[in-house]
Structure formats: structure tokens, C-alpha cells
Scaffold this motif. Sequence first.
Motif, PDB file in Angstrom:
ATOM      1  N   PHE C  14       0.879  -1.181   0.000  1.00 61.46           N
ATOM      2  CA  PHE C  14       0.000   0.000   0.000  1.00 61.46           C
ATOM      3  C   PHE C  14       0.900   1.210   0.000  1.00 61.46           C
ATOM      4  N   GLY C  15       1.000   1.880  -1.126  1.00 61.83           N
ATOM      5  CA  GLY C  15       1.938   2.990  -1.218  1.00 61.83           C
ATOM      6  C   GLY C  15       3.333   2.459  -0.939  1.00 61.83           C
ATOM      7  N   GLY C  16       4.010   2.997   0.058  1.00 59.38           N
ATOM      8  CA  GLY C  16       5.343   2.531   0.370  1.00 59.38           C
ATOM      9  C   GLY C  16       5.346   1.364   1.346  1.00 59.38           C
ATOM     10  N   LEU C  17       4.166   1.074   1.918  1.00 63.48           N
ATOM     11  CA  LEU C  17       4.106   0.084   2.989  1.00 63.48           C
ATOM     12  C   LEU C  17       3.934  -1.322   2.436  1.00 63.48           C
ATOM     13  N   LEU C  18       4.853  -2.213   2.820  1.00 64.05           N
ATOM     14  CA  LEU C  18       4.720  -3.613   2.415  1.00 64.05           C
ATOM     15  C   LEU C  18       3.874  -4.332   3.453  1.00 64.05           C
ATOM     16  N   ALA C  19       2.576  -4.445   3.181  1.00 61.44           N
ATOM     17  CA  ALA C  19       1.677  -5.028   4.170  1.00 61.44           C
ATOM     18  C   ALA C  19       1.896  -6.530   4.261  1.00 61.44           C
ATOM     19  N   VAL C  20       2.104  -7.164   3.111  1.00 60.32           N
ATOM     20  CA  VAL C  20       2.458  -8.585   3.080  1.00 60.32           C
ATOM     21  C   VAL C  20       3.705  -8.684   2.226  1.00 60.32           C
ATOM     22  N   ASN C  21       4.779  -9.242   2.821  1.00 58.05           N
ATOM     23  CA  ASN C  21       6.063  -9.194   2.147  1.00 58.05           C
ATOM     24  C   ASN C  21       6.561 -10.608   1.865  1.00 58.05           C
ATOM     25  N   ALA C  22       6.449 -11.029   0.623  1.00 62.21           N
ATOM     26  CA  ALA C  22       6.998 -12.306   0.164  1.00 62.21           C
ATOM     27  C   ALA C  22       6.656 -13.464   1.096  1.00 62.21           C
ATOM     28  N   VAL C  23       5.375 -13.595   1.387  1.00 65.74           N
ATOM     29  CA  VAL C  23       4.959 -14.669   2.291  1.00 65.74           C
ATOM     30  C   VAL C  23       4.751 -15.947   1.495  1.00 65.74           C
ATOM     31  N   THR C  24       5.377 -17.005   1.962  1.00 66.65           N
ATOM     32  CA  THR C  24       5.201 -18.310   1.345  1.00 66.65           C
ATOM     33  C   THR C  24       4.653 -19.247   2.399  1.00 66.65           C
ATOM     34  N   LEU C  25       3.543 -19.879   2.106  1.00 66.11           N
ATOM     35  CA  LEU C  25       3.061 -20.886   3.051  1.00 66.11           C
ATOM     36  C   LEU C  25       2.215 -21.912   2.313  1.00 66.11           C
ATOM     37  N   ASN C  26       2.205 -23.130   2.850  1.00 68.25           N
ATOM     38  CA  ASN C  26       1.440 -24.210   2.253  1.00 68.25           C
ATOM     39  C   ASN C  26       0.510 -24.784   3.312  1.00 68.25           C
ATOM     40  N   VAL C  27      -0.769 -24.760   3.016  1.00 67.33           N
ATOM     41  CA  VAL C  27      -1.745 -25.222   3.990  1.00 67.33           C
ATOM     42  C   VAL C  27      -2.156 -26.643   3.618  1.00 67.33           C
ATOM     43  N   PRO C  28      -1.835 -27.634   4.478  1.00 67.43           N
ATOM     44  CA  PRO C  28      -2.210 -29.003   4.169  1.00 67.43           C
ATOM     45  C   PRO C  28      -3.722 -29.181   4.177  1.00 67.43           C
ATOM     46  N   THR C  29      -4.216 -30.057   3.304  1.00 66.05           N
ATOM     47  CA  THR C  29      -5.642 -30.320   3.230  1.00 66.05           C
ATOM     48  C   THR C  29      -6.139 -30.904   4.551  1.00 66.05           C
TER      49      THR C  29
END
Lengths: 515, 361, 260
Positions: C14-29
Motif C-alpha cells: 500500500f503505497g510505500g508500505l509492504l503489508a504482506v512481504n513475500a509470504v510463502t506458506l502451504n496449507v495441508p488439506t
Amino acid sequence: MKHSNLRNGWVGGIVNIFLILLGLTGLAGTLLQGWLGLPSPAFGVWVSLLGVVVWSAARATKASGTQSWREALAGGALSGLLSGGIVGLLVGLLATLDAGSVEIRQWLVQLTPEAIALLTFGVAPWLATLLVAGVHALAGLLGSALYFAAITYQWQASVKGVLQDAGHSISQTQVYQRIAGHPSATTFAYAAGAILLLTAPLYLGRYWNYTLGTVGLYVILGLGLNIVVGMAGQLVLGYGAFFAIGAYTVALLTAPTPHGIMMNFWLVVPIGVILAALSGVVLGLPVLRMRGDYLAIVTLGFGEIIRILLKSDALIEFTGGPRGVRAVGGPSLFGIKMNNEFYFTYFIIIGIILAAYITAQLQKSRVGRAWMAIRGDEDVAEAMGIMTLKYKLLAFAIAAGLAGLSGVLFASRNKFTGPEDFTLLVSINVLSLVIIGGMGSIPGVIMGALILKGLPEILRELSDYRMLAFGALLVLMMILRPEGMWPSTRQKMELHGDEEKAETSEHTEPARGVA
Amino acid sequence: MVETTEKRPQRRYVDIGRWVRLGMGIIVAGFALWRMWNVFFVQQEYGLDTWTRFLISGIILGSVYAVIALGYTLVYGILFMINFAHGDVMMLGAFAGYFTLEAFKGRGFLNQNAGTAALSVIAAFMVGMALSMVVALLLERIAYRPLRKAPRLVPLISAIGASLVLQNAAQLMFGAERHTYANPDIIDRSTGISFLVQGQEVLITYTGMLTLGLSLLLMVGLLLLVRKTKMGKAMRAVAQDKETAALMGINVDRIIANTFAISGILAGAAGVMWGLHMGILYHYVGFIPGLKAFTAAVLGGIGNVVGAMVGGLTLGILEAAGPAILGLPFQLKDVLAFSILVLVLIFRPTGLVGQVLADKA
Amino acid sequence: MTHILQAQSVTKQFGGLLAVNAVTLNVPTESIFSIIGPNGAGKTTFFNCVTGFYKPERGTLLFDDKPLIGRRPDQITGLGVARTYQNIRLFNEMTAIENILVGQHHRLHAGVLGALFQLPRTQREERQALEEAYTLLEFVGLSGKGDVFAKNLPYGDQRRLEIARALACKPKLLLLDEPTAGMNPAETDDMMTFIRQLRDELQITILLIEHDMRLVMGVSEHIVVLDYGMKIAEGTPAEIQSNTRVIEAYLGRGSVFAND
């Protein structure tokens, strides 16, 4: 304590000044003169002026919360005197100017010499001022005395008791119980209503058929707009444009000029409806992603564009320009020409039934729920899997189509249409009747149309004040009762036992608020 | 439970609205270019003098729009509501000025000499601004304040109602006919300074100069007020966050009332200017200019004070010269103004200058 | 192990703000998966990216191996993702049953014509939908309150209704945004049991944002910790509790584990 008296005093005085300037006192005068067969309108004028003072003095007494007769009366007289002083000064000024042969109505049109004479008692200006102030003070005295007596002797409770007893004894009578208790009573009531409605055009004259027809056309418009505003929660101000599209479709396709196409009326009806609905979609696609007030303004702009274009000379060859289109064709069936008010009343009734059926069926369906969800919270509606743009467009298209239907009937019945039929007032009227009647509610819309379009026809004297009253009603409704006079109710869907219904019924109050 | 898991082809996200907007944009732009080609290269109907006249009248008109637009923008900036009745507040201000001038005229004071004429005009402005201020304050107190916490459409509907009340009250009190504004003779609407453009006389009327000068003065004054004074700071704080502002000891009710008072004063001044310059006055005179001023406010980015000025001037010039540029009949100048409104809201709801809140709108 | 949701370096700015930064996740079924982190860590923003409300600038989001980015929120719901909100957002002017019926929207088909002509198909569908809505109402423990306007329900019931509405979408993945906000410990315990019951009985995957550590540690099988938009830790509850970076992130803002 004194403060509330002073405040109500000057507010009452200012209200009275506006009553005089707006000519509302004169209106009350002529109305009461007519109804009671009085020799002069003076009675009504003073009843309305002093009524305000009585009311404001009573309010002042209530606000002061005083416990003694003396204080209550003194306060009432004070607030009355203050109102009277303000009004008296105005009256004195008017009397002076009038005596100096200044023509006041040149600027303030309601203040004709006759109207001024009714206020001045025909005496010298200074005396008139004193008299007015005195009369107001007496009215203030009366107001506070009435209020004080009412709370002291608990009149309110006894009046309520009497009314309740009366209602109770009616509901206890055998006749009432037998009628209301009978299983087919509701069916019978509906049947009677339907017969009354269907035979009404036969014994109503031309004038009333025409007038009720106009009300009916507004009911169709209102039911249409109700879908967009009441159900889907999108405020649209240029709704009259779709009405115009319907009217001009029938006019241009059936009238001898300017195009001379002279198509059959029955063919044109669906064309007009579809054209209006299509234009709703075309306008809706770019604008419907806007919310709330911007949408209102854009549609308002669109409505005005349509009207000015129709009115201008630029399209004169295509739409007939400012003079409109004459000799619009009407329907005929089996060789019978049906182009008079009488037949049109039936067509309009059919249109209303159609519109009401569409509204009622959609309201309780998946589509209606999607609309209500969008009205409630657009983001969440989308997160629940509703394609909001599609449903808003759908509402827009259906509403525009109904407006088109109304427009087709309107132009064909009047055998004429012109740009002045589609001023912004049409849109505002329809919006007012939807909001005042009750958003999302079919009986509300019908009642709104009857009050807003029908009442001024019955009381011709009121018609000058119609738009003023609409405006005031819109403001008042928003402040006091935003759900409208006859809000929409929900059918009960829970099919379980009765005891649960009884338990929860106290929670289920009608929906409140807009959007 | 219902088994309705159906196999529909999964389509990618297609924004139909965007394509419609694009199509509309191409059509509108194409039409405008075609008409302009016609006007400038084929017909060449107007000389430089005419264009100068258009420009002058556009700037004057635009400056009035700008002053009205400031009122919309101030109120929108602080309450996020469109004060639909703002144009009618202006109309009442114009009437107040009209009655003041009539009163002076009736006594023969108006045209005694330049001094009395100036005094009369100043008095007309004072009375007009005062009355509009009172009306705006009443409007806020009666029709808007009780609805401050209601859903957004509620105050808008109330504002529409208030607009109807003001318009019709004016009609009932002052009559439906058109009144002619009583200008002092020295600033008659047809006299002014003229100069030559390509050998043709071009006139700038005194009322036009008065309007333009006063508008600029008001705009600068407002900018200073908002940017430099304590009250301006408080207004900006309330616009940002009412609750926090209240916690900081700002009386939010009073600031909002002040905002309405200022917007009323501006509307009153605009009304008297309108009367003096245009000359015609009736109860409906506030509505259309109000709508156009709103367009100007949106054009500049609503909620943005500088934007309102830019938008006002742009709209004024477009309205005055637009029909000629596009080779359309002058009857259609209102169509042009409203088309701009619709197009701006469709294509650039944040306006030309602005940064603002279109999403919340 | 299959993963129902795979996020690959998702970034939202958002503008200069990185609200979510390169998030990697895997949610198992069919797991219960929690995202925790201090206020403003980007948890809700991540939810909004998954549900299509925000469009991430970079990264990929796969649900059931189908890309989510570029789809509208309603299409994503159609794929089988449903959510609740941190500050309850029910349709207040609708009854409880109507709220649930709205949740079923994308699984029903009745259009304008079906509604207008009351086609047998439509009637059957409505009847079934209503029945199903009751089943759900009962499932969340609100039977008998179907005709009550959502706004008139008590707070706890509103939370449950919101979950019922989300379940009405028949999701494969349910996103719960702070479901116990404003609840007392007893209610929180109820909610914990309820969340397990959801997964066990309906076989859906649950992605949870939560501040209540007792709930998170008690119910989750897998936890991801976000801070300033970045993933700072990942693992089982036991691993997270002993992770120094997590404790650092929370300390200074007041230790959350102190009352554990």
C-alpha cells in the motif's frame, strides 16, 4: 426554565413568520372557510398562527418541567408574547408599508393587500402590533394551561383508556368476531377489493379515471425504482430518463410525425420496455461500480442530458424537439379503439399487477436475497459469492424496463409526449414516494403514490404546496422514520413449532435504515 | 443437503465494465476529435476575437463555479456527504442581495453617486452572505446533524428534501416569475472595458471584473483560512478523524457548523455575484449552477480546495467555449457540462488534481 | 500430503508500505492452520489477498492447484473458499435464515425467470436450500432463532451465524478472522471445540487468524508467524512456543506467552 420558554417563543415566532410568507396561513384560511362555510378566511389564518403558539407554549411548559400553575402560565404567556412580539413587528411593518401604498406583493407574492388586512385587524400599525402580540400571549397562556392541565389530571391516560375500551368492545361484539373469525374472511376481503378495483373505472368519470391512471403510472414507476433503491440499495436520481425512453419509443413509432412509422401499439409495448431496459444496462455498466452518492449524481446528470437533448433543436428531426410528438397512437383490439382513459385505467392496473408480481416474486427469491445482501454490505455480498455487478445491472434493467412500460402507457394515453413531461421533478416525485411509502415494500409504494400524487388532486388548493411538503417529508422521514411509513415485512421462514415463534417474535421488528 | 457442485468452465476474470468504459472513451474522444477537426480546419467559423470572448466569459463563469464548488468540497471533505441543497443556499443569498439592492433603489440611494452605489453593492454582498450563512447553519442543524451516524444515503436523501424545501419556499415567497437584478447604473451589465482583437471589439464588463476579482479574493482567503489558521487546522483534523479530533479537545460539532457557515458565506457571495453578472433571478437559479459547481468540485477532486478552483475554471471555460469547439449548438452547453460530470465520474472519479476518497464515495 | 492452499512469495503493497512481504506458506488439506502475529502484521491483508479482495503485486496463490490471483472475490468463493470477518459483518437487515441462504448463493441457480414463473425446479431448489439452512442453523446451535434479524442476535450468536453463513458456501477452505475476539474464556473453549468439530465432521481445511494463544496452541496443527508483513517462523505449536524470534517479536509489545 426560562430558557425553554424563550427558545420556544422565538422559534414559534419564526415559524409563524414563515407560515405567513409562504402563504400557509392563507391556505388554512381558505380551506377552513370552504369546509366550515365561514364568511371570512380570518378564522383559519388565526387558527393556524395561534395553533403554532399553543403548541410551542405547551412544548416549552413540558421542557421547563415546572410543577406550579403560576410558573407554567407565566412561562406560557412569556413564550407567547415573544412569538407575538416577533410576528407583531412584522405585521406592524407590513401595515405601515401597505398604508404607504408600497406594493409588497411585488416582492413577496403571498402578501396581497387582502392577506395583510387579515393580519392587521384593519387598525393602525402600532395597534396591530400590540393586538397581535396580545393575542399570541393569550394563546401561549392557553397552550401552557392545556399542557399543565393534561399532565396534572392525566388526560392522556384517560383518553388512551377510552380508545382502548372502544376498540376492545368492538372486537368483542358478536358480529365482528363472526366476520373476522371466519376462515374465508381474508379471501372475501381480497375478492371484494379486487371487484371494487376492477369495476372502479366503470363508474368513475373521465377525470377520475385520468387522475387515478396518473397515480397508477407512478405506482408502476415507484415499484420499479423500489427494486433499485429499496431492494438493491442503489440511489438513482435520473430515473425519469427511462420513463422518457419508453414514452418516446411509443411516440416515435406510432405517431404520424416526425417519422410516420405508425406501428401497431401492441408491438411497440415490448419494444419500449426492452429499449428502456437495454439503456439501463448500457448506462449501468460503467456507472454501477460507483457507490452511493456518486451513482445518484451520475444518474441525475444522465437524466438531465436526456431531457435537454429531447428539448433541443439538435434532434428536432428525430424527436420533434421542444414541441414534442403529437397524435401518439393507442391500442386497439378486435377493431375496437381503446385509446381513452377508461381502457387505460385497466391497462395501468394490469401494469401494476405485473410490476407488483415481479417485485414480490423476486423479493423472496435468490435474486432478491442477493439484492438485499448488496444493500446490506457490498463487499461481504461479493465475498459470499454474489457477482455484484450482475445483480446491480439486473435490478437496473428491470427497474428501467418497468419505467419504460409506464412511459409507453403514459405517452399513449395522453396521445402526446414532450420534453417537459420528463423534468427532474418526475424522478424526484418517484424517489419521494418510494422513500416516504417505505423502501422495499409494495403496499408502501402504492400508499406513497396515493398520498403524493393522489392527495394533491383531491385537495387542489394544496397542489402549490406539494413539492414543499415532499421536501419537508423527505427530511422528516429520514430523521424520524427512515424505513418509511409502511416498511417491508419479512415472511417467517422458520417452520418449527409455534412456541419458538412466540419467543422470538419480540426481536423481529421491521427493518430500519437505508442501504 | 443439496448436491449442486456443477462443472462450469472456469473463466478468467474479465472486467466487462472496463471494456465498456474503453469503448465509450474511444467513441467520445473520436466524436470530439471529429467535431474539432470540422470546427478548426473545415468551417473556421470563429475568429480569434470570438475565441477571446468565449475565454473571458468562461473564466468569469468558472470563477463563480469555483466559489460555489468550494462550498461543496468543504462540506464533502469534512462529512463525506454531498450537500445537495448548496445551490439553493446560493439562490437564497442572491435573493437577499436582490432585496437589498431593491430597497436602496426604491430610496434613490443606489444611483446617487459612485460612493452610494459601492456602498449598496457592499451591503448587498453583506446581506446575501449573512442570510446564506444562516440558512446553511439551519440546514446543518435541522437536516444533517441528526443523521450524522446514519448510513450514507440517509443524509443525501435528507439533503435532496432540503433542496426541495428551499426551492419551493423561495417560489412560494418570491413568486415563480423571473426577477431582474437591480445593478447600480455604473456597473450596468453591458458596460465595461473593451479592447481590440484582430480589429474586433472585445468587452469585459465591470460586473465580470468584479466577479472575477472577488472570486479570487475569496479563494485566496479560504486557502489561507484552511492552511494557516487554528480553525483551519481543526477543520483538517476533523476531516481526517472525527473521534480522534474530539479526543484532542476539538469541538467537532462547532467545527462542522463553522464549515457550513463558511460554505454558506461563499454561496451567498456567489449568489450576489451571479445576480449582478447574470442579471436574472428566480427560485430555480441555484439548482443548475449548483449541479455544475458540483461537477467542478468532482472534476478537481472532491474534498480538495485547490481542486475545486481548478475544476471551476476548467468547467467554466469548457462550458463557454465547448459548444463552439465541438461545433454544437449553444443550447447544448448544459449537456456538455453534465456529460463532463458523467465522464469524469466514470473515468476518473478522483478528479484532475486529486488524491481523494473515490472508493469511499 | 496434499496442500489445498499454496502461497508463493505473495506481496501486497500500500503505497510505500509492504503489508504482506513475500509470504510463502502451504496449507495441508484438512488441517487447522493458524496465522498469528502482532497487530498490523499483515494477517488480514493476507486473507484479503486469498479471497480476491486485494490483488497482490507479486507472487502466486494456488487453491486446489488453481490460480487465485486475477479472479474476482465471488469467483473465488465459487471455487470453495469462504471467510468470516474480524469485526462481524452480517447482513443486519436480514434474518438469520436469510443470511445463511445468501451464503448458499453460488450453489443455487434460480434466476429471474425461475423466480417469476415459479418453475418446479426453482421451488424444489428453494425448499432444499431452506432445509439445508436449518441444518446449518442447528449445527451452529442457533435453532429457533432463524427468523430473528441478525442485528438483534446476541454477540456470540452473531459469531456463530457468521460461521454458518460461511459454511453455507460449502467451502473446502474456511478462513476465520479472529473468531474469538471479544469472547470470555468459557466461550473461547466452546469455539475451540467447535472449530475441531468443523474440521472433523465436515472435512474442511481451516485457516485461522487468532490472538488468543490458548486457542491457537490448543487447536492448530501448524502455525505461521507474521511480523511486519514477513513470515518470521513456521512450525507446530511446540516449535513456535520455543522459537526465539517469535518471542522477540512479541516481547516489547507485552509478552503474550506470559499467561500461558
